[in-house]
Write a protein that holds these residues in place. Sequence first.
Motif, PDB file in Angstrom:
ATOM      1  N   LEU A 164      34.395  45.956  30.463  1.00 58.85           N
ATOM      2  CA  LEU A 164      35.121  45.595  31.673  1.00 58.85           C
ATOM      3  C   LEU A 164      36.616  45.657  31.385  1.00 58.85           C
ATOM      4  O   LEU A 164      37.116  44.954  30.505  1.00 58.85           O
ATOM      5  N   ALA A 165      37.335  46.517  32.110  1.00 58.75           N
ATOM      6  CA  ALA A 165      38.780  46.678  31.923  1.00 58.75           C
ATOM      7  C   ALA A 165      39.536  45.795  32.905  1.00 58.75           C
ATOM      8  O   ALA A 165      39.177  45.704  34.077  1.00 58.75           O
ATOM      9  N   LEU A 166      40.592  45.162  32.412  1.00 59.45           N
ATOM     10  CA  LEU A 166      41.457  44.316  33.225  1.00 59.45           C
ATOM     11  C   LEU A 166      42.832  44.978  33.270  1.00 59.45           C
ATOM     12  O   LEU A 166      43.516  45.065  32.245  1.00 59.45           O
ATOM     13  N   ILE A 167      43.227  45.490  34.438  1.00 58.54           N
ATOM     14  CA  ILE A 167      44.474  46.228  34.553  1.00 58.54           C
ATOM     15  C   ILE A 167      45.324  45.662  35.682  1.00 58.54           C
ATOM     16  O   ILE A 167      44.864  44.861  36.496  1.00 58.54           O
ATOM     17  N   GLY A 168      46.578  46.130  35.735  1.00 58.06           N
ATOM     18  CA  GLY A 168      47.505  45.721  36.780  1.00 58.06           C
ATOM     19  C   GLY A 168      48.925  45.999  36.350  1.00 58.06           C
ATOM     20  O   GLY A 168      49.195  46.229  35.166  1.00 58.06           O
ATOM     21  N   PRO A 169      49.859  46.005  37.283  1.00 56.17           N
ATOM     22  CA  PRO A 169      51.265  46.234  36.939  1.00 56.17           C
ATOM     23  C   PRO A 169      51.822  45.084  36.111  1.00 56.17           C
ATOM     24  O   PRO A 169      51.199  44.027  35.982  1.00 56.17           O
ATOM     25  N   ASN A 170      52.994  45.272  35.545  1.00 53.85           N
ATOM     26  CA  ASN A 170      53.638  44.210  34.776  1.00 53.85           C
ATOM     27  C   ASN A 170      53.781  42.956  35.636  1.00 53.85           C
ATOM     28  O   ASN A 170      54.167  43.028  36.800  1.00 53.85           O
ATOM     29  N   GLY A 171      53.464  41.810  35.031  1.00 54.37           N
ATOM     30  CA  GLY A 171      53.557  40.554  35.764  1.00 54.37           C
ATOM     31  C   GLY A 171      52.370  40.254  36.649  1.00 54.37           C
ATOM     32  O   GLY A 171      52.403  39.303  37.430  1.00 54.37           O
ATOM     33  N   ALA A 172      51.295  41.024  36.507  1.00 56.50           N
ATOM     34  CA  ALA A 172      50.135  40.850  37.376  1.00 56.50           C
ATOM     35  C   ALA A 172      49.286  39.638  37.000  1.00 56.50           C
ATOM     36  O   ALA A 172      48.484  39.170  37.799  1.00 56.50           O
ATOM     37  N   GLY A 173      49.430  39.142  35.765  1.00 59.44           N
ATOM     38  CA  GLY A 173      48.621  38.021  35.304  1.00 59.44           C
ATOM     39  C   GLY A 173      47.521  38.407  34.343  1.00 59.44           C
ATOM     40  O   GLY A 173      46.662  37.592  34.013  1.00 59.44           O
ATOM     41  N   LYS A 174      47.563  39.659  33.856  1.00 53.36           N
ATOM     42  CA  LYS A 174      46.511  40.131  32.936  1.00 53.36           C
ATOM     43  C   LYS A 174      46.474  39.313  31.655  1.00 53.36           C
ATOM     44  O   LYS A 174      45.413  38.830  31.243  1.00 53.36           O
ATOM     45  N   PHE A 224      52.960  28.366  36.011  1.00 55.42           N
ATOM     46  CA  PHE A 224      54.058  28.034  35.110  1.00 55.42           C
ATOM     47  C   PHE A 224      55.253  27.681  35.981  1.00 55.42           C
ATOM     48  O   PHE A 224      55.867  28.574  36.575  1.00 55.42           O
ATOM     49  N   GLY A 225      55.539  26.373  36.070  1.00 50.05           N
ATOM     50  CA  GLY A 225      56.549  25.947  37.024  1.00 50.05           C
ATOM     51  C   GLY A 225      56.045  26.232  38.437  1.00 50.05           C
ATOM     52  O   GLY A 225      54.943  25.857  38.806  1.00 50.05           O
ATOM     53  N   GLY A 226      56.845  26.951  39.197  1.00 51.42           N
ATOM     54  CA  GLY A 226      56.434  27.285  40.564  1.00 51.42           C
ATOM     55  C   GLY A 226      55.771  28.639  40.686  1.00 51.42           C
ATOM     56  O   GLY A 226      55.470  29.090  41.793  1.00 51.42           O
ATOM     57  N   VAL A 227      55.525  29.294  39.566  1.00 49.84           N
ATOM     58  CA  VAL A 227      54.943  30.638  39.586  1.00 49.84           C
ATOM     59  C   VAL A 227      53.449  30.557  39.332  1.00 49.84           C
ATOM     60  O   VAL A 227      53.004  30.033  38.307  1.00 49.84           O
ATOM     61  N   ARG A 228      52.659  31.077  40.265  1.00 51.26           N
ATOM     62  CA  ARG A 228      51.213  31.136  40.087  1.00 51.26           C
ATOM     63  C   ARG A 228      50.865  32.404  39.323  1.00 51.26           C
ATOM     64  O   ARG A 228      50.733  33.484  39.895  1.00 51.26           O
ATOM     65  N   ALA A 229      50.692  32.271  38.030  1.00 51.04           N
ATOM     66  CA  ALA A 229      50.406  33.441  37.191  1.00 51.04           C
ATOM     67  C   ALA A 229      48.991  33.950  37.418  1.00 51.04           C
ATOM     68  O   ALA A 229      48.742  35.156  37.377  1.00 51.04           O
TER      69      ALA A 229
END
Length: 253
Positions: free
Chosen positions: A31-41, A12-17
């Motif tokens: 299958l669980a998909l986890i990560g901190p905020n902004g991780a791309g989940k 998104f723009g210059g951000v690789r989500a």
Amino acid sequence: MMLQVTGLHKAFGGVRAVDDVSFSLEKGELLALIGPNGAGKSTTFNLVGGQLAPDSGSVRLAGREMAGLTPRAVWRLGVGRTFQIAATFASLSVLENVQMALLSADGRVFSFWRRAADHRRADALALLESVGMAAQAERPCSALAYGDVKRVELAMALAHAPQLLLMDEPTAGMAPAERVALMTLTKQLARERQMGVLFTEHSMDVVFGQADRVLVLVRGRLLAEGRPEDIQRNARVQQAYLGSGRILGKHPA
């Protein structure tokens, strides 16, 4: 593998989500998909479900390419979905909600001249029985406890017998006992129906108590993948996910 995701990219723009994410999912697996905020989940989840189209990469369900298809087309290929905020018709009965889902699965258009209550009543009751809600079939959804609404939503998601079920924060807003009950039921249904389940979740008791495998995303990239017990012990995951030495699973994020 029932689901095969390969080399997903989304910016998104210059951000690789999402940056070169690959994973697979077997029949009957959670299958669980986890990560901190902004991780791309959420972005990864929406790329699989058709809400977003990838810049590049592949999403194949039982060998059929889904990347870039609309959500409706993805649904037609055999992908069900539940949402963070349960999506039901509050003014309709529990049974009519599932009958509406069956109307959609059958490609039928609801008409006020033909009540949803006339459509596949026995099949709707069987779906409600499978999620433990048959006894409340005639109650309006507006009168249900939130945990029961989530069970109705699950029955609706199963109406077209999906191969893959996507669950976006399925236990959000639920009490601990309700969380465990819903995901235990989901695992049972996944095994019985040989249906793969991909879910995002912030409650670590659910992730490490119910998932067969866990994917950890950080800044759009896959940091770790493995069994829950291995992910819990992974020092890189602990540091990236919690920013401390605390043990994942004991402190829900």
